[in-house]
Design a protein around this motif. Structure first.
Motif, PDB file in Angstrom:
ATOM      1  N   ASP A   3      43.788 -71.163  20.804  1.00  0.00           N
ATOM      2  CA  ASP A   3      44.622 -70.385  20.048  1.00  0.00           C
ATOM      3  C   ASP A   3      43.839 -69.746  19.056  1.00  0.00           C
ATOM      4  N   CYS A  52      54.912 -66.105  22.051  1.00  0.00           N
ATOM      5  CA  CYS A  52      53.836 -66.902  22.448  1.00  0.00           C
ATOM      6  C   CYS A  52      53.806 -66.968  23.852  1.00  0.00           C
ATOM      7  N   ASP A  79      53.250 -61.913  22.169  1.00  0.00           N
ATOM      8  CA  ASP A  79      52.339 -62.938  21.801  1.00  0.00           C
ATOM      9  C   ASP A  79      51.497 -62.449  20.686  1.00  0.00           C
ATOM     10  N   GLU A 106      54.183 -62.009  15.902  1.00  0.00           N
ATOM     11  CA  GLU A 106      54.214 -63.446  15.164  1.00  0.00           C
ATOM     12  C   GLU A 106      55.501 -63.849  15.433  1.00  0.00           C
ATOM     13  N   ALA A 107      55.322 -65.320  15.987  1.00  0.00           N
ATOM     14  CA  ALA A 107      56.702 -65.906  16.442  1.00  0.00           C
ATOM     15  C   ALA A 107      57.820 -66.100  15.197  1.00  0.00           C
ATOM     16  N   PHE A 121      57.846 -71.305  25.181  1.00  0.00           N
ATOM     17  CA  PHE A 121      57.372 -72.403  26.155  1.00  0.00           C
ATOM     18  C   PHE A 121      56.032 -72.755  25.883  1.00  0.00           C
TER      19      PHE A 121
HETATM   20  C1  LIG Z   1      49.939 -72.768  25.036  1.00  0.00           C
HETATM   21  S1  LIG Z   1      50.029 -71.156  24.978  1.00  0.00           S
HETATM   22  C2  LIG Z   1      51.684 -70.958  25.942  1.00  0.00           C
HETATM   23  C3  LIG Z   1      51.660 -69.996  26.692  1.00  0.00           C
HETATM   24  C4  LIG Z   1      53.264 -69.711  27.619  1.00  0.00           C
HETATM   25  N1  LIG Z   1      54.059 -69.663  26.821  1.00  0.00           N
HETATM   26  C5  LIG Z   1      53.150 -70.565  28.450  1.00  0.00           C
HETATM   27  O1  LIG Z   1      54.138 -71.452  28.653  1.00  0.00           O
HETATM   28  O2  LIG Z   1      52.223 -70.793  29.447  1.00  0.00           O
HETATM   29  C6  LIG Z   1      50.281 -70.835  23.440  1.00  0.00           C
HETATM   30  C7  LIG Z   1      50.400 -69.320  23.000  1.00  0.00           C
HETATM   31  O3  LIG Z   1      50.881 -69.084  21.743  1.00  0.00           O
HETATM   32  C8  LIG Z   1      50.262 -67.901  21.160  1.00  0.00           C
HETATM   33  N2  LIG Z   1      50.335 -68.065  19.734  1.00  0.00           N
HETATM   34  C9  LIG Z   1      49.672 -68.700  18.710  1.00  0.00           C
HETATM   35  N3  LIG Z   1      49.987 -68.766  17.589  1.00  0.00           N
HETATM   36  C10 LIG Z   1      51.199 -67.652  17.474  1.00  0.00           C
HETATM   37  C11 LIG Z   1      52.031 -66.939  16.649  1.00  0.00           C
HETATM   38  N4  LIG Z   1      51.884 -67.536  15.344  1.00  0.00           N
HETATM   39  N5  LIG Z   1      53.077 -65.970  16.848  1.00  0.00           N
HETATM   40  C12 LIG Z   1      53.060 -65.770  18.417  1.00  0.00           C
HETATM   41  N6  LIG Z   1      52.494 -66.533  19.500  1.00  0.00           N
HETATM   42  C13 LIG Z   1      51.330 -67.165  19.065  1.00  0.00           C
HETATM   43  C14 LIG Z   1      48.944 -67.994  21.652  1.00  0.00           C
HETATM   44  O4  LIG Z   1      48.288 -66.741  21.668  1.00  0.00           O
HETATM   45  C15 LIG Z   1      49.229 -68.675  22.906  1.00  0.00           C
HETATM   46  O5  LIG Z   1      49.288 -67.476  24.073  1.00  0.00           O
END
Ligand SMILES: C[S@@+](CC[C@H](N)C(=O)[O-])C[C@H]1O[C@@H](n2cnc3c(N)ncnc32)[C@H](O)[C@@H]1O
Length: 252
Positions: A3, A52, A79, A106-107, A121
């Motif tokens: 990340d 994400c 994402d 941003e989440a 997820f």
């Molecule tokens: C472990 S992956 C999970 C990917 C997917 N949801 C899955 O189940 O395979 C975590 C994801 O969160 C994203 N991420 C990290 N910080 C974030 C944020 N603040 N807002 C949105 N996305 C974020 C990363 O870029 C990454 O793609």
């Protein structure tokens, strides 16, 4: 590790491709479909905003699962570091049922225009409690439903299993679709991906919130009229249960 800003996009993509592959092999999508369907039916919403999203996570299979249960949905993948290749692939394969945002989302600050039931997820453990609560609060402030699913757990059994499965990456990579040379390079030539996945798996387990902690975070939002459900479900083929939190406005 996957990340971090410094992590090359192609390595980050292998981490999320691997996650997607594992969830599918362990048939975790079916278990999540039944829970999600109840929440979507209750709210009457069929537009989903996935936060994400990584490589699309389990949505590629869950979409079919929801359709076969007579509940078709449209999913918008988002994402902070959008994986344009994976998002485009999902849209090409599934046509109009997938859309995506090519801008970083941003989440905890979902733009007003992105309206729909939110899903996250295998990513909620990335956020410390203040940020995790902010994600829930943003959904509540916008009166949108939210579902969190975590396949990792803060238990020795989960850590043991994720340690073992992360060692299997070199045997799985040739089967990831669509085929990409970068995966072979980062796995066999410069084996950065196996190291990142091993590290991420263990750290993810250590950081994963329990169902009780998820419930506490939800209560911290002070949401009025929200229905919150937190717990664990077991997918028959998976060694570790899935921890979930569902939250949505109750019917008046
Ligand atoms: C472990 S992956 C999970 C990917 C997917 N949801 C899955 O189940 O395979 C975590 C994801 O969160 C994203 N991420 C990290 N910080 C974030 C944020 N603040 N807002 C949105 N996305 C974020 C990363 O870029 C990454 O793609």
């Amino acid at each position: 590790m996957g990340d971090h800003r410094w992590c090359p996009q192609s390595v980050r993509a292998i981490v999320t491709d691997y996650l997607q592959f594992g969830v599918k092999k362990w048939k975790m999508d079916a278990a999540m479909v039944s829970l999600l369907r109840q929440a979507l039916e209750h709210t009457g919403v069929n537009q989903v905003i996935d936060l994400c999203s990584g490589s699309g996570g389990p949505w590629l299979d869950m979409l079919r699962g929801l359709e076969s249960k007579g509940f078709p949905v449209k999913v918008c993948l988002t994402d902070k570091y959008p994986n344009a290749q994976a998002f485009t692939y999902a849209r090409d394969v599934f046509g109009g049922r997938f859309d995506f945002c090519s801008e970083p989302i941003e989440a905890a600050h979902v733009p007003e225009g992105l309206v729909g039931f939110r899903t996250i997820f295998s990513a909620f453990h990335h956020f410390r409690s203040a940020d995790a609560r902010a994600i829930l609060q943003d959904a509540v402030n916008c009166q949108q439903g939210i579902a969190i699913f975590e396949i990792t757990q803060r238990t020795p059994w989960a850590m043991f299993n994720f340690f073992l499965t992360s060692l299997l990456l070199p045997f799985c990579v040739p089967f990831f679709r669509p085929f990409r040379w970068s995966r072979l390079v980062w796995t066999y030539l410069v084996p950065v991906a196996p190291a990142v996945i091993l590290f991420d798996s263990i750290v993810s387990c250590l950081r994963t919130y329990s169902a009780g902690e998820l419930r506490e975070l939800a209560m911290g939002t002070g949401a009025k009229g929200y229905i919150w459900k937190a717990g664990e479900i077991k997918a028959p083929a998976a060694p570790v249960p899935i921890t979930y939190l569902l939250g949505y406005p109750g019917r008046d």
